[in-house]
Write a protein that holds these residues in place. Sequence first.
Motif: not given
Length: 303
Positions: A27, A31, A33, A183, A198-200, A212-214, A217, A265
């Motif tokens: 993480v 972010v 998450a 975070t 969420c942005d992740y 997992h990821g942004s 992504e 995104g």
Amino acid sequence: MPAVIAARGLVKRYGRVEALRNATFEVPEGVVAGLLGPNGSGKTTTIKILLGLLRRDGGEVEVLGLDPWAHEAEVRRRVGALHENPAYPLGERVRSLLSHLARVKGCRGDVDRVLRLTGLSEYAEARVRALSRGYLQRLGLAIALLCEPELLLLDEPTAHLDPGARLEILRLIRTLREELGATVLISSHIIPELQEVCDYAIFIQSGVVVDHGSMEELARRHGVSASYRVEARRPRLVASRLVAEEFVEAVEVLDDYVVVRVKGGAHAQAEALLSRLAAEGLVEGYELRTASLAELYARVVAG
Ligand SMILES: Nc1ncnc2c1ncn2[C@@H]1O[C@H](COP(=O)(O)OP(=O)(O)OP(=O)(O)O)[C@@H](O)[C@H]1O
Ligand SMILES: [Mg+2]
């Protein structure tokens, strides 16, 4: 960006049950998450390991650069947590409970500030037993925020709440993130409601982190995108403005509206542009038609 949480090959067994099987994710700092997966997928187990409350059976984990099992006290001091089934002393008053916890945790703890941030100021003198479930969750958040954490771990913060209260809590988390800059990791099995927060994302299934990821992504990797239905008086003009943008993938003009597909995104950029067009009087309203987090979840976490 440095990782606030880094887990590699985490394994956790409860007797014969393998709750985590080689879970790997990180993480990044700053972010919000989502730790997203169905019931029993290992979300609470993961959070407890991150807090140093449970010992892992294998793998490596770092929280704020520390092994949480070896440095539980420091991790607990620097990380705010909302547990899955918290129990608070019912007879205590909200303010005195918070002051007491700040003393126990050994931090200064600005009680008035956390009361204000969580919308609990009016209930400062109320007894815990008088709080509704939504306000109990606020109390849980207030406790989590008390020692100005660098990281917040929230296990199902909207559990047991009605839709109105869920929305309020999610809005609150959004505001908190802006005010605190911490975070945040939020676990949930209710995916669409986390779209805005969420942005992740970390998708977990049967103890395995499947991806997992942004959001960007993930959306790119899995080819998901968002599409907006845009109400416009002059759809062709609006379409020509939209199509010029780098983040727009496709524009379709229909009778009195436009369907615009934007890259994964790019919600914030798209909505900023749509708001500008609305301010110019060109757009009457718009609606997100594809919640890409739900779409992502459906793709990544097989039914
Ligand atoms: N104390 C325990 N003893 C035995 N098995 C456990 C224990 N805690 C969890 N498990 C099992 O480990 C697995 C993961 O559980 P966990 O609570 O981490 O899932 P979760 O993703 O948080 O689920 P939920 O969405 O229902 O909260 C499940 O199969 C669960 O039954
Ligand atoms: Mg759980």
